[in-house]
Scaffold this motif. Structure first.
Motif, PDB file in Angstrom:
ATOM      1  N   VAL A 103       0.825  -1.206   0.000  1.00 46.04           N
ATOM      2  CA  VAL A 103       0.000   0.000   0.000  1.00 46.04           C
ATOM      3  C   VAL A 103       0.858   1.253   0.000  1.00 46.04           C
ATOM      4  CG1 VAL A 103      -1.733   1.316   1.262  1.00 46.04           C
ATOM      5  CG2 VAL A 103      -1.913  -1.172   1.138  1.00 46.04           C
ATOM      6  N   GLU A 104       0.492   2.203  -0.870  1.00 39.90           N
ATOM      7  CA  GLU A 104       1.169   3.488  -0.970  1.00 39.90           C
ATOM      8  C   GLU A 104       0.170   4.600  -0.697  1.00 39.90           C
ATOM      9  OE1 GLU A 104       2.942   3.687  -4.818  1.00 39.90           O
ATOM     10  OE2 GLU A 104       4.304   2.002  -4.461  1.00 39.90           O
ATOM     11  N   PRO A 105       0.658   5.825  -0.403  1.00 38.78           N
ATOM     12  CA  PRO A 105      -0.261   6.941  -0.158  1.00 38.78           C
ATOM     13  C   PRO A 105      -1.256   7.111  -1.315  1.00 38.78           C
ATOM     14  CG  PRO A 105       1.951   7.560   0.472  1.00 38.78           C
ATOM     15  CD  PRO A 105       2.062   6.217  -0.180  1.00 38.78           C
ATOM     16  N   GLY A 106      -2.525   7.261  -0.983  1.00 34.53           N
ATOM     17  CA  GLY A 106      -3.548   7.434  -2.003  1.00 34.53           C
ATOM     18  C   GLY A 106      -4.211   6.151  -2.445  1.00 34.53           C
ATOM     19  N   ASP A 107      -3.754   4.992  -1.957  1.00 34.81           N
ATOM     20  CA  ASP A 107      -4.328   3.711  -2.354  1.00 34.81           C
ATOM     21  C   ASP A 107      -5.543   3.361  -1.492  1.00 34.81           C
ATOM     22  OD1 ASP A 107      -2.398   3.397  -4.261  1.00 34.81           O
ATOM     23  OD2 ASP A 107      -1.189   1.967  -3.117  1.00 34.81           O
ATOM     24  N   LEU A 108      -6.398   2.499  -2.053  1.00 38.48           N
ATOM     25  CA  LEU A 108      -7.517   1.935  -1.313  1.00 38.48           C
ATOM     26  C   LEU A 108      -7.134   0.532  -0.866  1.00 38.48           C
ATOM     27  CD1 LEU A 108     -10.512   1.791  -0.375  1.00 38.48           C
ATOM     28  CD2 LEU A 108     -11.055   0.940  -2.668  1.00 38.48           C
ATOM     29  N   PHE A 109      -7.077   0.314   0.438  1.00 37.65           N
ATOM     30  CA  PHE A 109      -6.746  -1.000   0.975  1.00 37.65           C
ATOM     31  C   PHE A 109      -8.038  -1.775   1.212  1.00 37.65           C
ATOM     32  CE2 PHE A 109      -5.645  -3.576   4.932  1.00 37.65           C
ATOM     33  CZ  PHE A 109      -5.070  -4.606   4.213  1.00 37.65           C
ATOM     34  N   VAL A 110      -8.120  -2.974   0.588  1.00 31.18           N
ATOM     35  CA  VAL A 110      -9.284  -3.838   0.753  1.00 31.18           C
ATOM     36  C   VAL A 110      -8.830  -5.085   1.515  1.00 31.18           C
ATOM     37  CG1 VAL A 110     -11.105  -5.123  -0.396  1.00 31.18           C
ATOM     38  CG2 VAL A 110     -10.271  -2.983  -1.402  1.00 31.18           C
ATOM     39  N   PRO A 111      -9.090  -5.152   2.817  1.00 29.45           N
ATOM     40  CA  PRO A 111      -8.663  -6.311   3.613  1.00 29.45           C
ATOM     41  C   PRO A 111      -9.617  -7.490   3.437  1.00 29.45           C
ATOM     42  CG  PRO A 111      -9.761  -4.721   5.021  1.00 29.45           C
ATOM     43  CD  PRO A 111      -9.742  -4.113   3.639  1.00 29.45           C
ATOM     44  N   LEU A 112      -9.119  -8.563   2.893  1.00 27.97           N
ATOM     45  CA  LEU A 112      -9.940  -9.752   2.684  1.00 27.97           C
ATOM     46  C   LEU A 112      -9.777 -10.712   3.852  1.00 27.97           C
ATOM     47  CD1 LEU A 112      -9.308 -10.426  -1.117  1.00 27.97           C
ATOM     48  CD2 LEU A 112     -11.202  -9.170  -0.054  1.00 27.97           C
ATOM     49  N   ILE A 113     -10.814 -11.504   4.083  1.00 28.21           N
ATOM     50  CA  ILE A 113     -10.789 -12.488   5.160  1.00 28.21           C
ATOM     51  C   ILE A 113     -10.474 -13.845   4.548  1.00 28.21           C
ATOM     52  CG2 ILE A 113     -12.119 -13.574   6.999  1.00 28.21           C
ATOM     53  CD1 ILE A 113     -13.877 -11.024   7.015  1.00 28.21           C
ATOM     54  N   GLY A 114      -9.273 -14.348   4.810  1.00 25.97           N
ATOM     55  CA  GLY A 114      -8.841 -15.619   4.252  1.00 25.97           C
ATOM     56  C   GLY A 114      -9.019 -16.755   5.233  1.00 25.97           C
ATOM     57  N   GLU A 115      -8.659 -17.954   4.791  1.00 26.64           N
ATOM     58  CA  GLU A 115      -8.778 -19.133   5.653  1.00 26.64           C
ATOM     59  C   GLU A 115      -7.826 -19.051   6.847  1.00 26.64           C
ATOM     60  OE1 GLU A 115      -8.243 -22.664   3.403  1.00 26.64           O
ATOM     61  OE2 GLU A 115      -9.970 -22.333   2.094  1.00 26.64           O
ATOM     62  N   LYS A 116      -6.664 -18.424   6.626  1.00 25.05           N
ATOM     63  CA  LYS A 116      -5.663 -18.374   7.684  1.00 25.05           C
ATOM     64  C   LYS A 116      -5.474 -16.974   8.258  1.00 25.05           C
ATOM     65  CE  LYS A 116      -2.993 -22.282   5.848  1.00 25.05           C
ATOM     66  NZ  LYS A 116      -1.662 -22.737   5.349  1.00 25.05           N
ATOM     67  N   VAL A 117      -5.663 -15.940   7.437  1.00 24.10           N
ATOM     68  CA  VAL A 117      -5.385 -14.576   7.884  1.00 24.10           C
ATOM     69  C   VAL A 117      -6.557 -13.662   7.548  1.00 24.10           C
ATOM     70  CG1 VAL A 117      -3.854 -12.583   7.640  1.00 24.10           C
ATOM     71  CG2 VAL A 117      -2.898 -14.889   7.562  1.00 24.10           C
ATOM     72  N   ASP A 118      -6.946 -12.855   8.517  1.00 20.35           N
ATOM     73  CA  ASP A 118      -7.916 -11.792   8.295  1.00 20.35           C
ATOM     74  C   ASP A 118      -7.129 -10.498   8.171  1.00 20.35           C
ATOM     75  OD1 ASP A 118      -9.840  -9.843   8.338  1.00 20.35           O
ATOM     76  OD2 ASP A 118     -10.944 -10.640  10.059  1.00 20.35           O
ATOM     77  N   ALA A 119      -7.085  -9.943   6.954  1.00 20.07           N
ATOM     78  CA  ALA A 119      -6.249  -8.763   6.695  1.00 20.07           C
ATOM     79  C   ALA A 119      -6.749  -7.514   7.402  1.00 20.07           C
ATOM     80  CB  ALA A 119      -6.147  -8.519   5.197  1.00 20.07           C
ATOM     81  N   HIS A 120      -7.924  -7.578   8.036  1.00 17.83           N
ATOM     82  CA  HIS A 120      -8.403  -6.420   8.807  1.00 17.83           C
ATOM     83  C   HIS A 120      -7.431  -6.043   9.926  1.00 17.83           C
ATOM     84  CE1 HIS A 120     -12.303  -7.237   6.873  1.00 17.83           C
ATOM     85  NE2 HIS A 120     -12.628  -6.002   7.200  1.00 17.83           N
ATOM     86  N   LYS A 121      -6.655  -7.019  10.380  1.00 15.18           N
ATOM     87  CA  LYS A 121      -5.736  -6.727  11.480  1.00 15.18           C
ATOM     88  C   LYS A 121      -4.632  -5.749  11.072  1.00 15.18           C
ATOM     89  CE  LYS A 121      -2.540 -10.666  11.015  1.00 15.18           C
ATOM     90  NZ  LYS A 121      -2.010 -11.876  11.705  1.00 15.18           N
ATOM     91  N   PHE A 122      -4.489  -5.544   9.751  1.00 17.66           N
ATOM     92  CA  PHE A 122      -3.475  -4.606   9.269  1.00 17.66           C
ATOM     93  C   PHE A 122      -4.065  -3.236   8.941  1.00 17.66           C
ATOM     94  CE2 PHE A 122      -2.144  -8.868   7.667  1.00 17.66           C
ATOM     95  CZ  PHE A 122      -1.072  -9.046   8.529  1.00 17.66           C
ATOM     96  N   ALA A 123      -5.391  -3.070   9.096  1.00 18.70           N
ATOM     97  CA  ALA A 123      -6.058  -1.842   8.649  1.00 18.70           C
ATOM     98  C   ALA A 123      -5.500  -0.594   9.321  1.00 18.70           C
ATOM     99  CB  ALA A 123      -7.562  -1.950   8.885  1.00 18.70           C
ATOM    100  N   SER A 124      -5.411  -0.612  10.659  1.00 16.53           N
ATOM    101  CA  SER A 124      -4.911   0.574  11.374  1.00 16.53           C
ATOM    102  C   SER A 124      -3.478   0.888  10.986  1.00 16.53           C
ATOM    103  CB  SER A 124      -5.010   0.349  12.890  1.00 16.53           C
ATOM    104  OG  SER A 124      -6.352   0.176  13.279  1.00 16.53           O
TER     105      SER A 124
END
Length: 459
Positions: A36-57
């Motif tokens: 992710v770079e400045p100006g990007d839209l981050f879409v956190p997907l929920i996978g079988e092993k990792v929920d990318a929401h934990k990286f949102a903040s």
């Protein structure tokens, strides 16, 4: 994404703006927090092993443009936070929104084997007259296609999109996002038969590309394929057949080889154009005819299409031919099915010269209960070819080797269960002048072994 604002994203997804300015302009969609770079839209997907929401903040602290979330009811950091019901569904909604703003023709390509090569050859043919956007890498899934569509620019004249499928109903969802004006099916094989149950089911699923085909669109079908040759598009669509057999609208005739490369005449009606390919294998004649058919229907001449095809010299991991330290390597390691493995063997055998022709073959995956039968079938096939040595990796490839070695065999055969051990063996076994094919399913990681003999690092 061009001229895409936070307000557009909220509108497309039906989401709720939790914080930030709705007029913020966003640049690209990112799924991987590390990119992710400045100006990007981050879409956190929920996978079988990792929920990318934990990286949102963390991502928002690093100045991302915005983040989607289905796990938060309030912003937990700076910047733009957009609440949605489901981030994967929201991503697809964004893809549909971006597609609604595109007026250029879109070519959608699916099939059991050869999607990527056909995509590349169609794009090459079209490039002689158009600015072409094509699917990057292997972004052909329910999450890859929306991102691909979001990156089509106003400078592009036509888009060529690869549409994948591995489970029932998936292609319908992808096709409705892509909404192709021209759809192409390369063939009906047995890839993913483990998930779909039968070749007939695969056939029916591939035809669902029409679920997203634009009104008045064209369905291009491989007229040499036993299931597709008698298929017609649904009412409201045109059907165009390509191939080598009589009855194909676009047909290859007078096929021959020059230094191992196919040369033929492409025929359509009263037109006849000489085509010389820069990639080996008879199967690539079909891919080329698909490209010529699409290009002419898009408004180019067959001569322009044939010229564009001369620019295609292969794609990494798909029969990409290189020479390093005197060893000629055919890196066809990206994936494998019975049809594509036989095609790879044919390419190896068609190469002129060479001290030895060596096939390094690994397991083919997702072939269902008949997996062993398919491997033994390839073993019987290679037994009749002028291959000097067969090196296999994996339990099923061992079954292939068993069939290849039955009776009197002219081949030297070695079998391995460990890829590192096989790689070390090949480092001493392969010599200058050898021609070697690497072919197997992607999960077998033959590409990493092939890289040791090409001087090209795998990304």
């Amino acid at each position: 994404m061009e001229h895409m604002t936070v307000k557009d994203i909220v509108t497309a997804t039906g989401g709720r703006l939790l914080s930030g300015d709705e007029n913020t302009i966003l640049k690209k969609i990112r799924l991987d927090s590390r990119t992710v770079e400045p100006g990007d839209l981050f879409v956190p997907l929920i996978g079988e092993k990792v929920d990318a929401h934990k990286f949102a903040s963390q991502v928002m602290e690093a100045s991302a443009g915005a983040v989607l979330t289905s796990r938060h009811t309030k912003a937990e950091g700076p910047g733009v936070w957009i609440q949605v019901k489901d981030t994967k569904e929201a991503l697809q909604a964004i893809g549909r929104f971006c597609r609604s703003r595109i007026s250029i023709p879109v070519v959608g390509i699916t099939g059991s084997v050869g999607k990527t090569t056909t995509r590349e050859m169609v794009a090459a043919a079209l490039s002689s007259g158009f600015q072409v956007y094509k699917t990057p890498g292997n972004s052909n899934s329910q999450v890859g296609v929306p991102i691909t569509i979001s990156e089509i620019s106003q400078k592009d004249h036509i888009a060529v999109l690869e549409l994948g499928m591995s489970e029932p109903g998936e292609l319908t969802r992808i096709a409705k996002i892509a909404r192709p004006s021209m759809a192409l099916i390369t063939n009906i094989g047995v890839t993913h038969i483990e998930q779909l149950g039968s070749q007939e089911n695969i056939y029916r699923e591939k035809l669902t590309i029409q679920d997203g085909l634009e009104p008045g669109g064209i369905l291009f079908l491989n007229g040499d394929d036993k299931l597709l040759k008698n298929t017609k598009a649904r009412d409201g669509f045109r059907t165009i057949y390509y191939g080598t057999e009589d009855g194909c609208d676009y047909r290859a005739e007078n096929i021959r080889e020059e230094n191992g490369y196919p040369v033929f005449y492409a025929v359509h009606g009263d037109q006849k154009v000489l085509v010389s390919l820069k990639v080996m294998g008879r199967h690539n004649i079909l891919n080329a005819m698909a490209a010529i058919a699409v290009a002419e229907e898009a408004g180019l001449t067959m001569e322009q299409a044939a010229l564009g095809l001369t620019q295609y010299t292969g794609f990494k991991g798909r029969q990409n031919i290189t020479e390093y330290m005197g060893i000629t390597v055919i890196d066809d390691s990206y994936n494998a099915s019975p049809v594509s493995m036989k095609a790879g063997i044919d390419v190896l055998c068609s190469m002129p010269g060479g001290r030895r022709k060596i096939a390094v073959l690994a397991d083919m995956k997702e072939l269902g209960p008949d997996t062993e039968i398919f491997h033994r079938e390839v073993g019987e096939y290679i037994k009749e070819k002028n291959v000097d040595a067969l090196i296999t990796l994996g339990q099923m490839a061992f079954k292939l080797a068993e069939s290849a070695g039955k009776g009197e065999s002219h081949m030297e055969i070695r079998c391995f269960e460990n890829r590192d051990e096989m790689t070390e063996f090949l480092k001493t076994y392969l010599k200058a002048g050898d021609q070697v094919l690497f072919k197997g399913s992607n999960s077998m990681k033959l590409g990493e072994t092939a890289a040791c003999f090409t001087g090209i690092q795998r990304s």
